[in-house]
Each structure stands twice: as structure tokens, then as C-alpha cells.
Design a protein around this motif. Structure first.
Motif, short mmCIF file in Angstrom:
data_model
loop_
_atom_site.label_atom_id
_atom_site.label_comp_id
_atom_site.label_asym_id
_atom_site.label_seq_id
_atom_site.Cartn_x
_atom_site.Cartn_y
_atom_site.Cartn_z
N GLY A 24 13.04 -12.67 79.56
CA GLY A 24 12.38 -13.80 79.11
C GLY A 24 12.97 -14.20 77.78
O GLY A 24 12.45 -15.13 77.09
N CYS A 25 14.16 -13.73 77.49
CA CYS A 25 14.95 -14.23 76.14
C CYS A 25 15.57 -15.55 76.39
O CYS A 25 15.62 -16.37 77.69
CB CYS A 25 16.14 -13.37 76.08
N LEU A 26 15.32 -16.29 75.43
CA LEU A 26 16.00 -17.53 75.26
C LEU A 26 17.31 -17.72 76.19
O LEU A 26 17.52 -18.64 76.87
CB LEU A 26 16.16 -18.26 73.99
N GLY A 74 19.11 -16.11 70.38
CA GLY A 74 19.16 -15.94 71.79
C GLY A 74 18.37 -14.92 72.48
O GLY A 74 18.01 -15.06 73.76
N HIS A 75 17.80 -14.03 71.65
CA HIS A 75 16.92 -13.27 72.13
C HIS A 75 15.58 -12.94 71.70
O HIS A 75 14.91 -12.16 71.78
CB HIS A 75 17.72 -11.56 72.14
N VAL A 76 15.18 -14.34 71.22
CA VAL A 76 13.92 -14.57 71.08
C VAL A 76 12.94 -14.66 72.29
O VAL A 76 13.83 -15.43 73.09
CB VAL A 76 13.49 -15.65 70.12
N ARG A 128 15.41 -11.32 83.60
CA ARG A 128 15.89 -10.30 82.83
C ARG A 128 17.07 -10.68 82.12
O ARG A 128 17.95 -11.68 82.66
CB ARG A 128 16.75 -9.18 84.24
N CYS A 129 17.37 -10.37 80.97
CA CYS A 129 18.35 -10.58 80.36
C CYS A 129 19.62 -9.56 80.07
O CYS A 129 19.36 -8.44 80.25
CB CYS A 129 17.74 -10.83 78.71
N GLY A 130 20.77 -10.10 79.88
CA GLY A 130 21.97 -9.18 79.68
C GLY A 130 21.63 -8.05 78.85
O GLY A 130 22.16 -7.11 78.64
N CYS A 131 20.61 -8.35 77.69
CA CYS A 131 20.38 -7.45 76.56
C CYS A 131 19.46 -6.28 77.18
O CYS A 131 19.33 -5.33 76.57
CB CYS A 131 19.87 -8.04 75.56
N GLY A 132 19.00 -6.53 78.40
CA GLY A 132 17.86 -5.43 78.99
C GLY A 132 16.52 -5.91 78.76
O GLY A 132 15.69 -5.12 79.37
ZN LIG Z 1 18.01 -10.67 75.48
#
Ligand SMILES: [Zn+2]
Length: 303
Positions: free
Chosen positions: A185-187, A168-170, A178-182
């Protein structure tokens, strides 16, 4: 162990529902129960609603099925710590660092083994599903979020903190959303059900053709990187978004994978739908229990 009589209790913890099942050592589900996650409950009350469907099946194992329960297996939405010592599922805000393993051990007086839901699904699909008998593959879930698990040389990868395979974070879109991980463009930030709803303003159950095709393209891009990196030639994809989008999604993902997996060992890699359907998560949780029992037995022999 009595293969004809023993069963494990499978527990699936998801953001919208929790489910339990009785699974034979051959991977057959002989009973199941489920309860919706009530987001207004406290941590302890939520555990109470889980033990409701745990107790129901513990009772039915002996009274109705004449079986013996030997262990509990858990597949949980992440993040978790190793062996579900603690769980903090993104969509279950009442549980933050919730000590699920000790709570379940105390409640059932059985050994408890746990892992991430997507890794559990990888075990299930490799055992009885679309990757049956395969020694090297990626299994992934495209649903409200995106997760994954990788089997390499016949072993499900754990990694330093048990999160290996989290596709999910590739990154699939440089400078993307923006992704929840910070990161960006993460999947998961581009192709998860949550992201699709935010981007299109429509739930992923009502997708346009473009949405289905673009989601497939993004998944294909991520899968290609993983196949090139790890020498894989099979990706099994499940989850309500991927399976709901059907052939449009899978054709688009395959075309993109073909464009980007060009090495001798990765060209020809296939993307295929998960085969176990709604039984997958519980069979996966059951498989986590069996893997844990095997590991315990090995450790005892060494000692
Ligand atoms: Zn992410």
C-alpha cells in the motif's frame, strides 16, 4: 570562482535516458545533450555512452561557449549511496553498486557531487521554480516511480543514508498492493506510472478520468501526512504522470489535502505543479554541484 565565466556540468541519470547540461552559476542552461539508456549494454559500455555526452559538452564549454568548467553535479534515480559514491537505479539493471562518482572524477578531473534526482529537483524548484524563496516545502516526482525531497528551515534534508524525503513509501492504502520495497500500500505501489499500468492495464499516457482522480487522491493523502508531520504548507509536484494528468489530478490532490491537513499550521497547505519543466532535472543536478562546492569551501575554511 568567476561568476561571469564559470559553469558546472549537470548530469541527469534516469531509467530511460541520461542527459547532460552546461549550467551557469545563475542557473541558466546554455547547452545540453542526451542519450537513451540502452538496456542491453554492460556497466562499462553504459558509462561509455554517458561519457559520450559528457565529453561533447566539456569540449563545447571551452571551444564554443568560452566558459570554464569548475565541477560536475549529478542527479540520479535511486537507490544511491551518499554523494553518488555508488548508484543502483531500479530501472538500470546494468548498474548495481556502480562507482559513478570515482568514475566521473577520473574521467573529467573535476570535483563531482551527486544526489537523488528528486532531491535535486527540490533544490531546483526552491532556487528558481515554484518554491522560489521558500524555506519549508516538499518537492516530489510522480513518474514511472515516486520520489521526493524536503527542504526544512532552508536546508535540503539528507537523513542517515541520504534518502530523506522518499515519499514513495508512505502508506496510502492499508493492505494495498505489494510494493517493490516489500511492504504493502505504499504510494509508489498505488500511484506510480508502473503501478497505474499494472492496475488498469493501460499506460499512464492514456488514463481514464477515474485513474487521474484516484492518483490525485492518493498523492494528496501522502502529502497531508507529510505536511502534518513536518509543519509544511507547500508541495511542488512534478513528473510525467502528475503533469500529464493535469488539472484533474491537481484538483483531486488539493481536495484530499484539504480534508486531511486540518491543524492550525497545516490547513491551507497547497499542492502546485513544478514550474521548471524539462529543465528541472538538469538545473537540479547543477544545484547539487553548487551545494557541494559551497560545502567544500566551508570545510576548507574550517581546516
Ligand atoms: Zn514501498
Amino acid at each position: 570562482v568567476d561568476p561571469a565565466r564559470d559553469v558546472v556540468l549537470a548530469v541527469d541519470i534516469g531509467g530511460t535516458k541520461m542527459a547532460t547540461g552546461l549550467m551557469t552559476l545563475q542557473g541558466e542552461l546554455i547547452d545540453r545533450a542526451q542519450v537513451p539508456v540502452d538496456h542491453d549494454l554492460s556497466a562499462q559500455e553504459l558509462f561509455g555512452s554517458l561519457t559520450g555526452i559528457v565529453d561533447q559538452l566539456v569540449e563545447r564549454a571551452t571551444d564554443h561557449h568560452d566558459r570554464r568548467l569548475i565541477a560536475v553535479g549529478v542527479g540520479s534515480a535511486g537507490p544511491i549511496t551518499r554523494n553518488v559514491e555508488t548508484v543502483s537505479p531500479v530501472n538500470i539493471t546494468a548498474w548495481r553498486d556502480y562507482p559513478l562518482r570515482s568514475k566521473l572524477m577520473e574521467h573529467t578531473a573535476l570535483p563531482v557531487h551527486g544526489d537523488l534526482d528528486a532531491k535535486a529537483l527540490a533544490l531546483a524548484e526552491g532556487w528558481l521554480g515554484a518554491a522560489q524563496g521558500r524555506q519549508n516545502f516538499l518537492a516530489m516526482v510522480v513518474s514511472t516511480g515516486v520520489g521526493g525531497g524536503i527542504v526544512l528551515d532552508g536546508q535540503l534534508l539528507d537523513g542517515a543514508t541520504t534518502n530523506a524525503g522518499h515519499i514513495g513509501h508512505v502508506i496510502v492504502e492499508p493492505n494495498g498492493r505489494r510494493c517493490g520495497c516489500g511492504s504493502r500500500g505504499c504510494l509508489e505501489a498505488e500511484a506510480s506510472g508502473r503501478a497505474i499500468e499494472a492496475i488498469t492495464g493501460r499506460p499512464p499516457t492514456e488514463p481514464s478520468y477515474e485513474t487521474m482522480q484516484r492518483t490525485g487522491e492518493l498523492v494528496g493523502r501522502a502529502v497531508a501526512s507529510v505536511c502534518n508531520l513536518l509543519d509544511l504548507d507547500l508541495a511542488v509536484v512534478g513528473g510525467s504522470v502528475a503533469l500529464g494528468f493535469g488539472a484533474t489530478f491537481f484538483n483531486s490532490a488539493q481536495t484530499t489535502l484539504d480534508q486531511h491537513a486540518r491543524l492550525d499550521y497545516s490547513s491551507g497547505a497547497r499542492i502546485t505543479p513544478a514550474r521548471l519543466g524539462d529543465r528541472g532535472p538538469l538545473i537540479g543536478a547543477g544545484a547539487v554541484a553548487l551545494r557541494g562546492l559551497r560545502r567544500d569551501a566551508r570545510a576548507n575554511r574550517v581546516r
